[in-house]
Design an enzyme around this catalytic site. Structure first.
Site, PDB file in Angstrom:
ATOM      1  N   ASP A  96     -84.117  33.266  34.302  1.00  0.00           N
ATOM      2  CA  ASP A  96     -83.437  33.898  33.162  1.00  0.00           C
ATOM      3  C   ASP A  96     -84.214  35.120  32.675  1.00  0.00           C
ATOM      4  O   ASP A  96     -83.627  36.150  32.320  1.00  0.00           O
ATOM      5  CB  ASP A  96     -83.290  32.909  32.006  1.00  0.00           C
ATOM      6  CG  ASP A  96     -82.409  31.721  32.355  1.00  0.00           C
ATOM      7  OD1 ASP A  96     -81.506  31.887  33.187  1.00  0.00           O
ATOM      8  OD2 ASP A  96     -82.628  30.638  31.789  1.00  0.00           O
ATOM      9  N   ASP A 106     -84.560  24.267  32.606  1.00  0.00           N
ATOM     10  CA  ASP A 106     -85.098  25.217  31.631  1.00  0.00           C
ATOM     11  C   ASP A 106     -86.340  24.612  30.989  1.00  0.00           C
ATOM     12  O   ASP A 106     -86.402  23.394  30.776  1.00  0.00           O
ATOM     13  CB  ASP A 106     -84.066  25.548  30.553  1.00  0.00           C
ATOM     14  CG  ASP A 106     -82.864  26.298  31.100  1.00  0.00           C
ATOM     15  OD1 ASP A 106     -83.056  27.119  32.013  1.00  0.00           O
ATOM     16  OD2 ASP A 106     -81.742  26.048  30.629  1.00  0.00           O
TER      17      ASP A 106
END
Length: 208
Positions: free
Chosen positions: A186, A152
């Site tokens: 995401d 991430d």
């Protein structure tokens, strides 16, 4: 929307997602950050669980973290086949462009994170606070197949300050919005689901 256009969209999202993750992995140390704007920064973390670092073992105490990780990864793999079937069926039945686009986004995002979970443990060595990871290191990766961590890097602290004292309960306390760190995959998943919610009637109508 044709199968060809759906595949092109999926491939583009996968390429952007994986290129960004590999770049961050081999150029950033763990939790290294670069401020782009006051409300946007590149902040490298790794997630070995579900959304926002949640783990199955947080809810089922008798399951070890490693076993829970394998269960989660296998569940994601099974889910991706279900999404693929949903997408194929929607294209075959000539469903709305919104529905097919939304499913394509969800599929691409889910597949992008699955690649991390399945392969990154084998392809990279460990990212540490003082160590940048290496792709295909001679000594091997940081873990086994199915034990990879999701990369991430997108952080949007749109508000990062002390709340006004007049606010009940939280006044005078530090607050950050938006706190979670996420990735391109995401974003694709969230956008797909948001399209299904906002354009629900149009999405499930065969009119284009």
């Amino acid at each position: 929307m044709s199968l060809k256009k759906s595949i092109i969209l999926i491939v583009i999202i996968l390429l952007i997602d994986q290129i960004s993750k590999v770049y961050i992995k081999v150029n950033f140390t763990l939790k290294e950050s670069i401020e782009v704007f006051s409300w946007f920064e590149v902040f490298f973390i790794e997630n070995d669980g579900m959304a926002w670092g949640t783990k199955i073992s947080d809810f089922v105490s008798f399951v070890s973290d490693r076993t829970a990780k394998v269960i989660l990864t296998l569940f994601r793999v099974i889910a991706i086949f279900g999404i693929a079937y949903w997408l194929h069926n929607a294209i075959r039945k000539k469903e709305s462009k919104i529905l097919i686009t939304a499913i394509s986004l969800i599929f691409a995002g889910a597949l992008g994170n699955i690649i991390d979970s399945v392969f990154y443990g084998v392809l990279f060595n460990e990212s540490l606070f003082n160590q940048v990871a290496v792709f295909m290191p001679e000594e091997g990766g940081y873990d086994n197949l199915l034990h990879g961590k999701v990369v991430d890097m997108i952080h949007l602290p749109i508000y990062n300050d002390i709340l006004p004292k007049w606010m009940p309960f939280v006044g005078g306390k530090h607050f950050t919005f938006f706190e979670p760190v996420f990735n391109i995959a995401d974003m694709a998943i969230s956008t797909g689901f948001l399209m299904l919610i906002v354009f629900n009637k149009r999405a499930f109508s065969k009119r284009n």
